[in-house]
Design an enzyme around this catalytic site. Structure first.
Site, PDB file in Angstrom:
ATOM      1  N   TYR A   1       0.851  -1.194   0.000  1.00 29.24           N
ATOM      2  CA  TYR A   1       0.000   0.000   0.000  1.00 29.24           C
ATOM      3  C   TYR A   1       0.885   1.243   0.000  1.00 29.24           C
ATOM      4  CZ  TYR A   1      -3.684   3.262   1.143  1.00 29.24           C
ATOM      5  OH  TYR A   1      -4.558   4.311   1.097  1.00 29.24           O
TER       6      TYR A   1
ATOM      7  N   PHE B   1      -7.933  18.870 -25.282  1.00 36.02           N
ATOM      8  CA  PHE B   1      -8.327  17.469 -25.317  1.00 36.02           C
ATOM      9  C   PHE B   1      -9.617  17.372 -24.502  1.00 36.02           C
ATOM     10  CE2 PHE B   1      -8.267  13.058 -23.766  1.00 36.02           C
ATOM     11  CZ  PHE B   1      -8.356  12.440 -24.991  1.00 36.02           C
ATOM     12  N   THR B   2     -10.497  16.472 -24.913  1.00 34.89           N
ATOM     13  CA  THR B   2     -11.847  16.423 -24.324  1.00 34.89           C
ATOM     14  C   THR B   2     -11.823  16.455 -22.797  1.00 34.89           C
ATOM     15  OG1 THR B   2     -11.724  14.029 -24.604  1.00 34.89           O
ATOM     16  CG2 THR B   2     -13.018  15.253 -26.233  1.00 34.89           C
TER      17      THR B   2
ATOM     18  N   ASP C   1       1.487  18.207 -21.796  1.00 36.36           N
ATOM     19  CA  ASP C   1       0.736  16.952 -21.818  1.00 36.36           C
ATOM     20  C   ASP C   1       1.534  16.010 -22.723  1.00 36.36           C
ATOM     21  OD1 ASP C   1      -0.876  14.781 -22.297  1.00 36.36           O
ATOM     22  OD2 ASP C   1      -2.702  15.934 -22.678  1.00 36.36           O
TER      23      ASP C   1
ATOM     24  N   LYS D   1      -0.904   5.476 -23.012  1.00 38.44           N
ATOM     25  CA  LYS D   1      -0.258   5.718 -24.311  1.00 38.44           C
ATOM     26  C   LYS D   1       1.247   5.783 -24.105  1.00 38.44           C
ATOM     27  CE  LYS D   1      -4.428   8.092 -25.046  1.00 38.44           C
ATOM     28  NZ  LYS D   1      -5.111   9.358 -24.924  1.00 38.44           N
TER      29      LYS D   1
ATOM     30  N   ARG E   1     -14.516  12.481 -33.758  1.00 40.80           N
ATOM     31  CA  ARG E   1     -13.806  13.616 -33.161  1.00 40.80           C
ATOM     32  C   ARG E   1     -14.300  14.893 -33.834  1.00 40.80           C
ATOM     33  NH1 ARG E   1     -11.181  11.832 -28.448  1.00 40.80           N
ATOM     34  NH2 ARG E   1     -13.362  12.291 -28.125  1.00 40.80           N
TER      35      ARG E   1
ATOM     36  N   PHE F   1     -20.449  12.185 -25.716  1.00 34.23           N
ATOM     37  CA  PHE F   1     -20.062  11.194 -26.736  1.00 34.23           C
ATOM     38  C   PHE F   1     -19.795   9.819 -26.136  1.00 34.23           C
ATOM     39  CE2 PHE F   1     -15.509  11.113 -25.782  1.00 34.23           C
ATOM     40  CZ  PHE F   1     -15.328  12.323 -25.120  1.00 34.23           C
TER      41      PHE F   1
HETATM   42  C1  LIG Z   1      -5.593  10.113 -24.041  1.00 32.93           C
HETATM   43  C2  LIG Z   1      -5.146  11.447 -23.723  1.00 32.93           C
HETATM   44  C3  LIG Z   1      -5.398  11.997 -22.480  1.00 32.93           C
HETATM   45  C4  LIG Z   1      -6.214  11.281 -21.426  1.00 32.93           C
HETATM   46  O1  LIG Z   1      -5.610  10.089 -21.022  1.00 32.93           O
HETATM   47  P1  LIG Z   1      -6.456   8.874 -20.431  1.00 32.93           P
HETATM   48  O2  LIG Z   1      -5.427   7.961 -19.865  1.00 32.93           O
HETATM   49  O3  LIG Z   1      -7.214   8.258 -21.563  1.00 32.93           O
HETATM   50  O4  LIG Z   1      -7.348   9.432 -19.376  1.00 32.93           O
HETATM   51  C5  LIG Z   1      -4.931  13.265 -22.233  1.00 32.93           C
HETATM   52  N1  LIG Z   1      -4.250  13.951 -23.161  1.00 32.93           N
HETATM   53  C6  LIG Z   1      -3.983  13.443 -24.374  1.00 32.93           C
HETATM   54  C7  LIG Z   1      -3.208  14.254 -25.357  1.00 32.93           C
HETATM   55  C8  LIG Z   1      -4.417  12.186 -24.703  1.00 32.93           C
HETATM   56  O5  LIG Z   1      -4.158  11.695 -25.923  1.00 32.93           O
END
Ligand SMILES: *Cc1c(COP(=O)(O)O)cnc(C)c1O
Length: 483
Positions: free
Chosen positions: A80, A133-134, A224, A267, A390, A456
């Site tokens: 933990y 980003f969304t 980011d 990613k 998108r 979405f």
């Molecule tokens: C996918 C993504 C996010 C969000 O990441 P999640 O792990 O899916 O929450 C943020 N910024 C960018 C540029 C992304 O491609």
């Protein structure tokens, strides 16, 4: 390893890995796909994976792992508090980014939540971005903040040969800071690889100039880095002054420009997780208490320690051109083929996937009827392919209830890294061409259930006419009952 050259045939991208584990795919016939699409409320997020042949929704959490990443699962230290897996990850991130403090979070949007809560500390604060980003935007606007997107104009054009369409407009940036006043700017967020406008990269030079402007005004700078692996490849191959630098050097040079770096480990790192790296100790402490509150204790942040170990290996693999070139090269192959056929696809190919301009493909469908959403459905009906919308559907309505019309209306055919083979890409190209040749048959969509936030993901829609039936009938006439 440079791109492999061919003696006697058209060059194709060659995988610098081999397949060791496979997952069986299913291709339902078109008639059944029509039924599944109806059940999913014409929202590709609501489909079940088992009913999908080529899942090209996203690259989030679905990239193929290497043998070494899976082997690292066994080292995972379940605790933990004080897990050695976390410290291993932190040391690796310190080595690559040169930033000492690390706040773990379960995925990218969790990092965005923490950053927004910390810096959008009163309504009306502005976050400046190259592009939103969304989830980044949703967390900011939920708190009454605003987003200013200042990507260069060419970033929103479909066809281009500009190498860095994700660059921020430096003049607009400075003008925006002056107009808003620096005190009212929460932070600058640069997305290294713009997700929503075609995975288009940002150059090192542009990041440097933009962060310098912000430093002059005392504005916090945030990278980011979720799509950084593709962006590193593009900096190395497209930015003349950087071509002799190693990927490690480029990574460090980019990181050095920012106060904060965050990423989605779904990613970046080819696993599942996320983290916020903070340069300044006081700033780190000012965010620290939110991690145990929303994510988990400070040495796992809601992640499985197995995934932390796999990500740590994934960061190292990100420094390998053989690994990070595979995605962009496959995407280029798909984009170039579609472009040659006259299909309106975002050029040049970026990271993440191939992006088709639905506004140009379906000019007869008004944006209020979500052409990109309709095209997404059409790709599933005509090939079992699941892209992601998108466009306007991914936006939220204006406060007065009117539609916020997206500046780009795209479908994304994501190519999760190291997942699909070239013959599968050929299949996708073929089906996109068929849909292009039958685009007149495609109509619009309207909501029957519309959530207020991130509609979405969970919204349900219906076609504005019986176009899905007609499209499937035309498809069956060409391919038979069993495709
Ligand atoms: C996918 C993504 C996010 C969000 O990441 P999640 O792990 O899916 O929450 C943020 N910024 C960018 C540029 C992304 O491609």
């Amino acid at each position: 390893m440079p791109e492999i050259k061919f003696y006697n045939r058209k060059p194709v991208p060659v995988e610098m890995h081999k397949v060791k584990i496979v997952q069986k795919l299913h291709l339902l016939p078109a008639e059944e796909r029509l039924q599944k699409m109806k059940e999913a409320g014409y929202n590709s997020f609501q489909l079940h994976n088992i009913d999908i042949f080529m899942d090209m929704l996203t690259d989030s959490g679905v990239n193929a792992m290497s043998d070494l990443q899976q082997a690292a699962f066994l080292r995972a230290d379940d605790a933990y508090a004080g897990s050695e897996s976390f410290y291993r990850m932190q040391r690796k991130l310190q080595e690559l980014f040169g930033i000492d403090y690390c706040l773990p979070a379960h995925q990218g949007r969790a990092c965005e939540n923490v950053l927004a809560l910390r810096f959008v500390d009163r309504p009306g604060k502005v976050v400046i971005m190259n592009y939103h980003f969304t989830t980044a935007k949703a967390h900011i606007t939920r708190l009454g903040g605003r987003v200013e997107e200042l990507v260069i104009d060419a970033g929103l054009e479909t066809e281009s040969d500009l190498p860095f369409k994700g660059n921020i407009d430096l003049e607009k940036l400075e003008a925006c800071i002056k107009e808003e006043t620096p005190e009212n700017v929460a932070y600058l967020r640069l997305e290294t690889g713009t997700n929503l406008i075609g995975g288009q990269p940002i150059s090192y030079e542009n990041m440097k100039a933009a962060t310098e402007i912000c430093k002059k005004y005392g504005i916090i700078t945030v990278m980011d880095a979720s799509l950084l692996q593709d962006n590193l490849y593009f900096i190395k191959t497209r930015e003349e002054s950087m071509k002799d630098k190693s990927i490690e050097e480029i990574t460090r040079m980019c990181a050095d420009l920012f106060d904060i770096v965050y990423f989605s480990g779904r990613k970046f790192g080819f696993a599942r997780g996320g983290a916020i790296l903070v340069r300044d100790e006081d700033m780190f402490h000012s965010m620290e208490d939110m991690i145990p509150m929303f994510e988990g204790f400070l040495t796992y942040g809601g992640m499985s320690v197995k995934e932390i170990e796999a990500m740590t290996v994934g960061f190292d693999e990100t420094m390998d051109m053989d690994v990070i070139s595979q995605g962009p090269q496959f995407i280029k192959y798909v984009v170039d083929e579609l472009h040659e056929y006259g299909i309106p696809v975002i050029t040049p190919g970026g990271g993440l996937g191939a992006h088709i301009d639905a506004r140009q493909m379906l000019p007869h469908v008004p944006q209020e009827e979500y052409p990109a959403g309709a095209l997404t459905c059409a790709m599933y009906l005509c090939g079992g392919i699941r892209p992601m919308e998108r466009g306007t559907l991914s936006e939220e309505r204006n406060p007065d209830g009117s539609e916020r019309i997206a500046s780009m209306e795209l479908i994304r055919l994501a190519l999760p890294r190291r997942v699909f083979t070239l013959s599968q890409c050929e299949y996708v190209i073929d089906r996109v061409k068929w849909v292009w040749d039958h685009r007149d048959l495609i109509g619009g969509l309207r909501f029957v259930h519309e959530p207020k936030t991130l509609r979405f993901f969970t919204g349900r829609l219906e076609p504005t006419s019986d176009w899905p039936r007609k499209l499937v009938d035309a498809f069956k006439a060409d391919f038979g009952e069993d495709q």
